[in-house]
Design an enzyme around this catalytic site. Structure first.
Site, PDB file in Angstrom:
ATOM      1  N   GLU A   1      -4.968  -6.867  14.677  1.00 11.50           N
ATOM      2  CA  GLU A   1      -4.395  -5.501  14.539  1.00 11.50           C
ATOM      3  C   GLU A   1      -5.468  -4.678  14.322  1.00 11.50           C
ATOM      4  O   GLU A   1      -5.379  -3.301  14.482  1.00 11.50           O
ATOM      5  CB  GLU A   1      -3.653  -5.532  12.876  1.00 11.50           C
ATOM      6  CG  GLU A   1      -2.710  -4.637  12.669  1.00 11.50           C
ATOM      7  CD  GLU A   1      -1.850  -4.488  11.404  1.00 11.50           C
ATOM      8  OE1 GLU A   1      -2.688  -4.390  10.425  1.00 11.50           O
ATOM      9  OE2 GLU A   1      -0.483  -4.735  11.442  1.00 11.50           O
TER      10      GLU A   1
ATOM     11  N   HIS B   1      -5.278 -33.596  17.259  1.00 11.23           N
ATOM     12  CA  HIS B   1      -4.078 -34.188  17.550  1.00 11.23           C
ATOM     13  C   HIS B   1      -2.841 -33.690  17.985  1.00 11.23           C
ATOM     14  O   HIS B   1      -1.914 -34.016  18.206  1.00 11.23           O
ATOM     15  CB  HIS B   1      -3.612 -35.220  16.399  1.00 11.23           C
ATOM     16  CG  HIS B   1      -4.566 -36.223  15.968  1.00 11.23           C
ATOM     17  ND1 HIS B   1      -4.811 -37.469  16.427  1.00 11.23           N
ATOM     18  CD2 HIS B   1      -5.743 -35.880  14.982  1.00 11.23           C
ATOM     19  CE1 HIS B   1      -5.823 -37.952  16.120  1.00 11.23           C
ATOM     20  NE2 HIS B   1      -6.459 -37.247  15.079  1.00 11.23           N
TER      21      HIS B   1
ATOM     22  N   GLU C   1      10.552  -4.494   4.769  1.00 11.87           N
ATOM     23  CA  GLU C   1      10.500  -6.131   4.304  1.00 11.87           C
ATOM     24  C   GLU C   1      10.289  -6.229   2.800  1.00 11.87           C
ATOM     25  O   GLU C   1      11.200  -6.548   1.937  1.00 11.87           O
ATOM     26  CB  GLU C   1       9.650  -7.053   4.865  1.00 11.87           C
ATOM     27  CG  GLU C   1       9.715  -7.008   6.197  1.00 11.87           C
ATOM     28  CD  GLU C   1       9.170  -6.043   7.198  1.00 11.87           C
ATOM     29  OE1 GLU C   1       8.737  -5.013   6.705  1.00 11.87           O
ATOM     30  OE2 GLU C   1       9.190  -6.215   8.415  1.00 11.87           O
TER      31      GLU C   1
ATOM     32  N   GLY D   1      -4.602  -1.993   4.908  1.00 12.52           N
ATOM     33  CA  GLY D   1      -4.075  -3.269   4.415  1.00 12.52           C
ATOM     34  C   GLY D   1      -4.721  -4.513   4.869  1.00 12.52           C
ATOM     35  O   GLY D   1      -4.784  -5.270   3.855  1.00 12.52           O
ATOM     36  N   ARG D   2      -5.332  -4.670   5.854  1.00  8.73           N
ATOM     37  CA  ARG D   2      -5.854  -5.964   6.492  1.00  8.73           C
ATOM     38  C   ARG D   2      -7.129  -6.188   5.594  1.00  8.73           C
ATOM     39  O   ARG D   2      -7.802  -7.183   5.759  1.00  8.73           O
ATOM     40  CB  ARG D   2      -5.657  -5.970   7.843  1.00  8.73           C
ATOM     41  CG  ARG D   2      -6.203  -5.021   8.548  1.00  8.73           C
ATOM     42  CD  ARG D   2      -6.285  -5.117  10.050  1.00  8.73           C
ATOM     43  NE  ARG D   2      -6.592  -3.941  10.719  1.00  8.73           N
ATOM     44  CZ  ARG D   2      -5.864  -2.815  11.020  1.00  8.73           C
ATOM     45  NH1 ARG D   2      -4.853  -2.648  10.455  1.00  8.73           N
ATOM     46  NH2 ARG D   2      -6.464  -1.811  11.698  1.00  8.73           N
TER      47      ARG D   2
ATOM     48  N   LYS E   1       9.149  -0.608  14.195  1.00  9.59           N
ATOM     49  CA  LYS E   1       9.903  -0.307  13.007  1.00  9.59           C
ATOM     50  C   LYS E   1      10.943   0.543  13.010  1.00  9.59           C
ATOM     51  O   LYS E   1      11.967   0.499  12.586  1.00  9.59           O
ATOM     52  CB  LYS E   1       8.810   0.048  12.004  1.00  9.59           C
ATOM     53  CG  LYS E   1       7.509  -0.605  11.622  1.00  9.59           C
ATOM     54  CD  LYS E   1       6.742  -0.091  10.388  1.00  9.59           C
ATOM     55  CE  LYS E   1       5.528  -1.134   9.999  1.00  9.59           C
ATOM     56  NZ  LYS E   1       4.607  -0.500   9.242  1.00  9.59           N
TER      57      LYS E   1
ATOM     58  N   LYS F   1       0.845  -1.281  -0.075  1.00 10.94           N
ATOM     59  CA  LYS F   1       0.033  -0.238  -0.102  1.00 10.94           C
ATOM     60  C   LYS F   1       0.961   1.176  -0.119  1.00 10.94           C
ATOM     61  O   LYS F   1       0.694   2.200  -0.802  1.00 10.94           O
ATOM     62  CB  LYS F   1      -0.898   0.025   1.099  1.00 10.94           C
ATOM     63  CG  LYS F   1      -1.890   1.065   1.357  1.00 10.94           C
ATOM     64  CD  LYS F   1      -2.821   1.111   2.481  1.00 10.94           C
ATOM     65  CE  LYS F   1      -3.662   2.426   2.835  1.00 10.94           C
ATOM     66  NZ  LYS F   1      -4.569   2.261   3.853  1.00 10.94           N
TER      67      LYS F   1
HETATM   68  O1  F6P Z   1       2.612  -3.879   9.864  1.00 10.18           O
HETATM   69  C1  F6P Z   1       1.725  -3.011   9.870  1.00 10.18           C
HETATM   70  C2  F6P Z   1       1.343  -2.891   8.287  1.00 10.18           C
HETATM   71  O2  F6P Z   1       1.129  -1.535   7.850  1.00 10.18           O
HETATM   72  C3  F6P Z   1      -0.027  -3.480   7.890  1.00 10.18           C
HETATM   73  O3  F6P Z   1      -1.093  -2.868   8.443  1.00 10.18           O
HETATM   74  C4  F6P Z   1       0.087  -3.545   6.584  1.00 10.18           C
HETATM   75  O4  F6P Z   1      -0.861  -4.628   6.155  1.00 10.18           O
HETATM   76  C5  F6P Z   1       1.445  -4.127   6.303  1.00 10.18           C
HETATM   77  O5  F6P Z   1       2.099  -3.284   7.224  1.00 10.18           O
HETATM   78  C6  F6P Z   1       2.018  -3.951   5.032  1.00 10.18           C
HETATM   79  O6  F6P Z   1       1.791  -2.678   4.673  1.00 10.18           O
HETATM   80  P1  F6P Z   1       2.116  -2.246   3.014  1.00 10.18           P
HETATM   81  O7  F6P Z   1       1.153  -2.771   2.400  1.00 10.18           O
HETATM   82  O8  F6P Z   1       2.136  -0.658   3.059  1.00 10.18           O
HETATM   83  O9  F6P Z   1       3.375  -2.812   2.644  1.00 10.18           O
END
Ligand code: F6P
Length: 549
Positions: free
Chosen positions: A355, A386, A214, A269-270, A511, A208
């Protein structure tokens, strides 16, 4: 917005004293005194049959929970969300994932602008792109068709796509290979790509913000991996597409504007797997399949928006979660899908629920003095049985369970003479709910000839609550219905708790600190460390190991 703080709403106090009266009542008694309970305490909508009779509730509990929903202005909050009001107050944003699945003719305005045409414009572009990949017409830099699709993203830009891919494998183009890279751990990228030919591989960079550490790290590793083989920067245009609200950053990365699929700041995002973040899903199941998925979401949206609360599936599920979290002290909620295709569903729900509702202050910033989101967890049945079901049956924690079962398997296997795989799977769903609710008394254990010393070990106290959901079969449409059910259950819970279910400030601190620590780990000279003594020592130890290499 309700003006009264939650603990001062009349239904809250009434529920507290009602809980005191009900706490000693066993589900065995509730069923014995009300033989129709198993058929009465059920609701059905959008293809989901919900049996909530095995909950520690009476008609009075339901009345009070529904009164609490009214006193919390759930109706007003639903209307506010669907009308595009900026209910995400801490980010000053509308919350409109429901617009992502609204039909073309719908009108939903944000700041006076109808957002629905834009949604469909992106969907159409996605469909065109997905079709060309599926038909082998999207060629890589060397002229070979793309056969590997790697989604790079994390959190909402990964969990939804990977969950949907696994859930809908039965409908997916089997000649294509799908991989999902999320972790910043290089192992994730290395293992996902080790057997892939760069000339046949497409990366979807899903983010987003297009700033997430990452995803940006994995995306640039992917670019290096590709260019090491293809040796020409112009190859990026054929092997990278971006899904983001940040076109500028995607462009800086080197991705062609023609290969960008946008979405909007009013999609959390979620809550984004049905936006362009679902591009990998659409390539897997096709544009028509994706439209079926959206139709499922929309059907549940309409149910949530219009059905009376006493027959409203997300409202009922959400209120039950509040009932256990705040009155029984339940700290966790198990989600147990009896379908192997839903193996990533609990992981997906963890972000959606925790979240969203893992918050410690109200919308106005006051500290809450009641429990908010429980921890959601689970595994597909029957594997969980199990493993951890021992604790659910006989442990000291009360763990409400959601059982999700299907009437038909997508892979009907087994003999015609005896029970099929699916009969046995389904027998286990029903048996677990029954065992949890009714247990086995000491007298019943003794009657089986159990020696007295062993009796306590073999007793099941029961009275452990569960919902059972039955769905016809797992299809794109029913998956959409199921996800929207949980989205709106989360909304219901957040409304009662008067928290903002749509921000996530709790991820920020870690972060920021990670950036600082990363610089210290890699600094050429011994940096001055200003952390606590534990963190300082850990950094020094890692730096020493790094020097050895
Ligand atoms: O870890 C927090 C967060 O902002 C989530 O809410 C989101 O889904 C994820 O990081 C990834 O964010 P982006 O889509 O901006 O890379």
């Amino acid at each position: 917005m309700p003006t009264e703080p939650l603990p001062t709403r009349p239904a809250w106090a009434a529920l507290r004293s009602h809980h005191g009266e009900l706490a000693g009542t066993h589900l065995r008694d509730l069923f014995a005194t009300d033989p129709d309970r198993g058929e009465r305490l059920t609701a059905e909508a959008c293809g989901i049959y919900l049996d909530y009779s095995k909950h520690r509730i009476t008609d009075q509990t339901l009345r009070l929970l529904l009164q609490l929903a009214d006193e919390s202005d759930l109706r007003g909050r639903i209307d506010a969300m669907f009308s595009g009001a900026k209910i995400n107050v801490t980010e000053d944003r509308a919350v409109l994932h429901v617009a992502l699945r609204a039909p073309k003719q719908a009108v939903i305005e944000v700041d006076g602008l109808n957002v629905v045409p834009g949604v469909h414009e992106v969907l159409d572009r996605m469909a065109e792109f997905a079709t060309s990949v599926r038909e082998g017409k999207w060629l890589g830099h060397t002229g070979k068709p793309i056969v590997n699709i790697v989604n790079i993203g994390i959190g909402g830009s990964d969990l939804g796509p990977v969950m949907a891919y696994e859930a809908l494998r039965h409908f997916s183009a089997r000649e294509l290979t799908f991989r999902f890279v999320s972790n910043i751990d290089g192992t994730d990228f290395a293992e996902a790509t080790r057997d892939l030919d760069p000339a046949e591989t497409l990366f979807i960079v899903s983010s987003k913000t297009f700033t997430t550490l990452e995803t940006m790290t994995n995306a640039s590793t992917a670019r290096d991996w590709l260019l090491a083989e293809l040796q020409d920067r112009s190859a990026i245009a054929k092997h990278f597409v971006a899904v983001s609200t940040n076109a500028e950053a995607a462009s800086e990365f080197g991705i062609d504007v023609m290969n960008m699929f946008g979405f909007w700041d009013w999609v959390g995002g979620r809550y984004s797997m049905d936006s362009a973040i679902g591009l990998s899903t659409m390539i897997a199941i096709g544009a028509d399949g994706f439209r079926d998925l959206l139709a499922g979401f929309h059907e549940m949206d309409e149910h949530f928006r219009t059905a009376p609360f006493e027959a409203n599936l997300p409202v009922l599920l959400g209120l039950l979660t509040v009932w256990y979290a705040d009155f029984f002290g339940a700290q966790t909620q198990a989600v147990l899908p009896y379908d192997q295709y839903l193996k990533r569903f609990p992981a997906y729900l963890q972000q959606l629920t925790m979240e969203s509702n893992g918050k410690h202050v109200t919308l106005t910033g006051d500290a809450v003095d009641y429990a908010t989101s429980p921890v959601y967890w689970g595994e597909p049945g029957t594997n969980g049985q199990h493993s951890f079901y021992q604790l659910i049956h006989q442990g000291t924690e009360l763990i409400p369970c959601d059982f999700i079962g299907f009437l038909h398997s997508m892979n009907p296997l087994g003999s015609t003479s005896g029970p099929t795989h699916h009969d046995l799977l389904t027998a286990n769903v029903f048996a677990q709910g029954e065992a949890l609710a009714f247990g086995k008394t000491a007298d019943e254990v003794r009657a089986e000839g159990t020696p007295e010393w062993l009796v306590p070990h073999r007793v099941f106290e029961g009275n452990r609550p569960s919902s059972t959901m039955l769905i016809e079969r797992l299809t794109p449409h029913s998956l959409g219905v199921l996800i929207a059910l949980y989205e709106h259950s989360v909304f219901t819970q957040g409304t009662i708790w008067t928290i903002n279910s749509f921000d996530q400030w709790g991820v920020e601190l870690g972060k920021v600190l990670a950036k600082k620590v990363a610089a210290e780990l890699g600094a050429p000279d011994e940096p001055e460390l200003g952390h606590d003594s534990s963190t300082n020592a850990l950094i020094r130890r890692y730096r020493a190991a790094r020097r050895e290499v």
